[in-house]
Enzyme design. Structure first.
Site, short mmCIF file in Angstrom:
data_model
loop_
_atom_site.label_atom_id
_atom_site.label_comp_id
_atom_site.label_asym_id
_atom_site.label_seq_id
_atom_site.Cartn_x
_atom_site.Cartn_y
_atom_site.Cartn_z
NE ARG A 101 -3.86 1.89 2.65
CZ ARG A 101 -5.07 1.93 2.10
NH1 ARG A 101 -5.45 0.95 1.28
NH2 ARG A 101 -5.89 2.91 2.36
CG HIS A 128 -7.74 0.52 -4.20
ND1 HIS A 128 -7.25 -0.67 -3.66
CD2 HIS A 128 -8.32 1.17 -3.16
CE1 HIS A 128 -7.51 -0.70 -2.36
NE2 HIS A 128 -8.17 0.40 -2.03
CD GLN A 131 -12.71 -0.53 -2.44
OE1 GLN A 131 -12.04 -0.38 -1.42
NE2 GLN A 131 -13.99 -0.91 -2.40
CG ASP A 221 -13.06 7.65 -3.25
OD1 ASP A 221 -13.23 7.71 -2.02
OD2 ASP A 221 -11.99 7.25 -3.75
CB CYS A 261 -13.91 2.72 -2.08
SG CYS A 261 -13.37 4.42 -2.38
NE ARG A 289 -10.64 -4.30 -0.53
CZ ARG A 289 -9.84 -3.32 -0.07
NH1 ARG A 289 -10.34 -2.16 0.31
NH2 ARG A 289 -8.53 -3.50 0.00
#
Length: 305
Positions: A101, A128, A131, A221, A261, A289
């Site tokens: 990450r 991502h 996700q 988002d 998300c 997830r």
């Protein structure tokens, strides 16, 4: 050695394989079964950014699969005490998979270059993939199939939007990306995607009502992501007319669902009314997830047992 850096790394058939594993393991999980498919496997979480969902979902899923995990933060000295090449070569002697990450996409690419272990992108400024795969799986669960669905993205054309565009193209969904000038997905990216995936249906617009017309899912988002804090005031002005609220949801079909998300800035990109509405599927979306990442880990590591 296979890696998952972006959704360019997986074919449509491989996405279906990941989802088949996910569905099997989630069904067993709901029945109280934690099938240890990866006993003794070790996962390193190499995080340069804060995390709730990514960290907990990966740690939980590897534990359920019978393996272990190690969180490496500031104390590991990544990128400070030694080169990324040296760090990665040593780390990959000791673990089976590295979840990165990172602040820069080039970091995860460099880790993958030197790693003997599978590398998974846990978030970068450009992509991502985990996700997006969980998001699309959530829609698959909700609607029964993905082919022919329409996803409307309202907000910044960021890393999640990029990954969703790639994912939608590969699973047969259309996607409308709605953002003000200067924040849209690059046309060069969309053109390249349409060359890579013939039949990809990605449209760009700055009209929110147009974007959500006929949409099965409306997704937003935060307007200011981690690392963009200096741009916050300008972004609040630029995105003022792009809030997902009750009026915008009413412009979509009644069967449309709302996605985010997380974490969300309630009152900015989305209202409480929408976040907490019956149309909101943000909680199962976040929960998936863990389940989808089980599918990813088994897909990546299972054949290397």
């Amino acid at each position: 050695m296979r890696h998952l850096i972006t959704l360019e790394d997986v074919s449509s058939a491989e996405i279906e394989r990941i989802y088949a594993i996910t569905e099997d393991l989630k069904t067993k999980f709901q029945a109280g079964i934690r099938e240890p498919l990866l006993p003794g496997r070790m996962m390193a979480l190499l995080f340069e950014k804060q995390s709730l969902r990514t960290r907990v979902s990966f740690e939980a899923c590897m534990t359920h699969l019978g393996g272990g995990s190690i969180l490496l933060g500031e104390d590991a000295g990544f990128g400070k005490r030694e080169s990324i090449a040296d760090f990665t070569r040593v780390l990959s002697e000791m673990v089976d998979v590295i979840v990165v990450r990172s602040k820069k996409h080039s970091t995860v690419e460099e880790v993958a270059k030197y790693s003997k272990a599978a590398v998974v992108n846990g978030l970068t400024d450009e992509s991502h993939p985990c996700q997006a795969l969980a998001d699309l799986y959530t829609l698959r669960e909700h609607f029964g199939s993905l082919k022919g669905l329409k996803l409307a993205w309202v907000g910044d054309g960021n890393n999640v939007a990029v990954s969703l565009a790639r994912g939608c193209a590969k699973v047969g969904m259309s996607m409308s990306v709605c953002a003000p000038e200067g924040y849209q997905l690059p046309k060069s990216f969309v053109d390249k995607l349409k060359q890579q995936v013939p039949g990809a249906d990605i449209t760009l617009t700055d009209d929110t009502t147009e974007a959500v017309a006929g949409a099965d899912a409306i997704y937003t988002d935060v307007w200011t992501s981690m690392g963009q804090e200096a741009e916050r005031d300008q972004r609040l002005k630029d995105f003022a007319n792009y809030q997902v609220n009750g009026k915008l949801m009413a412009a979509a079909p009644k069967t449309a669902v709302f996605m985010h998300c997380l974490p969300a800035k309630r009152g900015e990109e989305v209202t409480d009314e929408v976040m907490d509405s019956p149309q909101s599927i943000i909680v199962p979306q976040a929960g998936n997830r863990m389940h989808v990442q089980k599918g990813i880990l088994v897909w990546l590591l299972g054949s290397q047992a």
